[in-house]
Design an enzyme around this catalytic site. Structure first.
Site: not given
Length: 189
Positions: A49, A51, A54
């Site tokens: 991920c 993003c 996180c």
């Protein structure tokens, strides 16, 4: 290819272990009194991920994250060290106050993912967690400081590793979210 550190568990090859993982104990990065979280049962949708919310290991541009039913999560040691990173966020990420490691992140408000908790499988004491199967929010890595000129190479590396790169979630998860939304609005029965 000289790609920046994606994540230690996927940099040179994809971590491949037990696809039938039955859970285990997640441990934060503290050497003294680490937080321990018990995960009962298997995990799902393990992925890289990009993003900016996180938790990522130092120097990594991506996290590795999966989901598990929230009812299968219990903090078994040093719960007093946990705090919610952002109380306004959809995912209530509980992090260790000492080392900053995100231990679990339940989705508690109404959403397609309500009842699920996000975890970082590389924190399992054992190494028998299922391999990541895709990369999500790849473009978001730019928001975390990745130079846009690196993105083609990063996407190519993910493909070389067998992780299809998406700028949202995988098609199956996007279909799940859209189905939940359609049912909520009455468009589907």
């Amino acid at each position: 290819m000289n790609v920046r550190l994606l994540h230690p568990s996927i940099q040179s090859h994809v971590h491949k272990c037990d696809s039938d993982n039955s859970g285990g104990i997640l441990v934060c990065k503290c050497s003294d009194k680490p937080v321990r979280v018990n995960v009962q049962g298997g995990i799902a949708h393990n992925h890289a991920c990009g993003c900016t919310k996180c938790w990522k290991p130092t120097g990594a541009a991506f996290s590795v994250v999966a989901v598990v039913p929230t009812e299968n999560i219990s903090v078994v040691e040093n719960s007093d060290k946990l705090t919610v990173v952002d109380k306004t966020a959809l995912i209530q990420r509980y992090a260790c106050k000492a080392c900053g490691t995100h231990m679990h992140g339940p989705v508690e408000r109404e959403h397609a993912f309500q009842g699920l908790s996000f975890i970082h499988p590389e924190l399992f004491e054992n190494d028998s967690w299922p391999q990541p199967t895709f990369a999500a929010f790849v473009s978001s890595a730019i928001e975390g400081g990745v130079d846009p000129s690196e993105m083609s190479e990063i996407r190519a590396r993910f493909k070389d590793l067998g992780l299809e790169p998406y700028d949202c979630l995988s098609p199956a998860l996007m279909d799940y979210v859209a189905t939940w939304t359609a049912k909520k609005r009455g468009a589907l029965g």
